[in-house]
Write a protein that holds these residues in place. Structure first.
Motif, PDB file in Angstrom:
ATOM      1  N   THR A   1       0.840  -1.202   0.000  1.00 16.79           N
ATOM      2  CA  THR A   1       0.000   0.000   0.000  1.00 16.79           C
ATOM      3  C   THR A   1       0.877   1.254   0.000  1.00 16.79           C
ATOM      4  N   ARG A   2       1.985   1.203   0.723  1.00 24.89           N
ATOM      5  CA  ARG A   2       2.908   2.339   0.742  1.00 24.89           C
ATOM      6  C   ARG A   2       3.496   2.573  -0.649  1.00 24.89           C
ATOM      7  N   ASP A   3       3.729   1.501  -1.416  1.00 25.46           N
ATOM      8  CA  ASP A   3       4.173   1.677  -2.800  1.00 25.46           C
ATOM      9  C   ASP A   3       3.201   2.601  -3.539  1.00 25.46           C
ATOM     10  N   GLY A   4       1.911   2.310  -3.406  1.00 25.35           N
ATOM     11  CA  GLY A   4       0.901   3.127  -4.072  1.00 25.35           C
ATOM     12  C   GLY A   4       0.894   4.556  -3.553  1.00 25.35           C
ATOM     13  N   GLN A   5       0.967   4.701  -2.241  1.00 22.55           N
ATOM     14  CA  GLN A   5       0.964   6.032  -1.636  1.00 22.55           C
ATOM     15  C   GLN A   5       2.134   6.870  -2.168  1.00 22.55           C
ATOM     16  N   ARG A   6       3.305   6.297  -2.157  1.00 25.00           N
ATOM     17  CA  ARG A   6       4.500   7.021  -2.613  1.00 25.00           C
ATOM     18  C   ARG A   6       4.441   7.319  -4.105  1.00 25.00           C
TER      19      ARG A   6
ATOM     20  N   GLY B   1       8.783   0.779   5.092  1.00 28.20           N
ATOM     21  CA  GLY B   1       9.167   0.974   3.701  1.00 28.20           C
ATOM     22  C   GLY B   1       8.158   0.415   2.732  1.00 28.20           C
ATOM     23  N   GLY B   2       8.564   0.419   1.481  1.00 26.99           N
ATOM     24  CA  GLY B   2       7.769  -0.164   0.417  1.00 26.99           C
ATOM     25  C   GLY B   2       8.492  -1.380  -0.130  1.00 26.99           C
ATOM     26  N   THR B   3       8.201  -1.715  -1.374  1.00 22.58           N
ATOM     27  CA  THR B   3       8.828  -2.877  -2.000  1.00 22.58           C
ATOM     28  C   THR B   3       9.716  -2.438  -3.152  1.00 22.58           C
ATOM     29  N   LEU B   4      10.611  -3.307  -3.529  1.00 20.68           N
ATOM     30  CA  LEU B   4      11.469  -3.046  -4.680  1.00 20.68           C
ATOM     31  C   LEU B   4      10.633  -2.969  -5.958  1.00 20.68           C
ATOM     32  N   THR B   5       9.641  -3.817  -6.066  1.00 17.66           N
ATOM     33  CA  THR B   5       8.755  -3.799  -7.232  1.00 17.66           C
ATOM     34  C   THR B   5       8.092  -2.434  -7.387  1.00 17.66           C
TER      35      THR B   5
ATOM     36  N   GLU C   1       7.870   2.758 -10.389  1.00 18.22           N
ATOM     37  CA  GLU C   1       7.930   4.215 -10.412  1.00 18.22           C
ATOM     38  C   GLU C   1       9.030   4.696 -11.369  1.00 18.22           C
ATOM     39  N   LEU C   2      10.202   4.084 -11.302  1.00 14.73           N
ATOM     40  CA  LEU C   2      11.311   4.465 -12.189  1.00 14.73           C
ATOM     41  C   LEU C   2      10.967   4.191 -13.656  1.00 14.73           C
TER      42      LEU C   2
END
Length: 143
Positions: free
Chosen positions: A15-20, A66-70, A75-76
């Motif tokens: 979820t943090r991946d999405g937030q960021r 944190g988030g995930t590497l994926t 994002e990159l």
């Protein structure tokens, strides 16, 4: 760390991946309406993260920070695509995929979750489904 806490922390990270990603996309897109939408979506993710983190803390464990590497790689990848062409479209498309990933992981976690975690997920899933629906509608409207 018990299995329920581990599962919740994995959900927090995704979820943090999405937030960021939404927070990053706010600075990258030019469309003010998209910026407002992305701000709303980031806030929705923050609320889900907070609900999950409270449950982890109640188990006397440390919530994931944190988030995930994926998530970071996605994002990159989107940044690279955005610099080659339609930035707003690239972010909308990839954020929809992020929503699909988050929703899939939460729905997959539900059947195997312990009863108290299942109850929490049942409360949070409608919020995630609503976010997914908003992004799908946006993608369809832009197609």
């Amino acid at each position: 760390m018990n299995p329920a806490t581990q599962q919740l922390n994995e959900l927090i990270e995704i979820t943090r991946d999405g937030q960021r990603f939404y927070q990053h996309a706010i600075d990258e897109v030019k469309d003010v309406d998209l910026q407002h939408l992305f701000r709303d979506m980031a806030q929705a993710k923050t609320q889900v993260i907070q609900a999950l983190a409270v449950k982890v803390a109640a188990c006397h464990e440390q919530p994931a920070q944190g988030g995930t590497l994926t998530g970071r790689l996605n994002e990159l990848y989107t940044d690279a695509r955005a610099h080659l062409g339609n930035a707003d479209g690239a972010y909308v498309e990839q954020l929809l995929q992020t929503e699909e990933r988050i929703l899939r992981v939460f729905e997959d976690a539900l059947p195997d979750a312990q009863p108290d975690v299942r109850a929490l997920l049942a409360v949070e899933l409608p919020k995630l489904r609503a976010c997914h629906a908003r992004m799908r509608q946006l993608q369809e409207a832009r197609s």
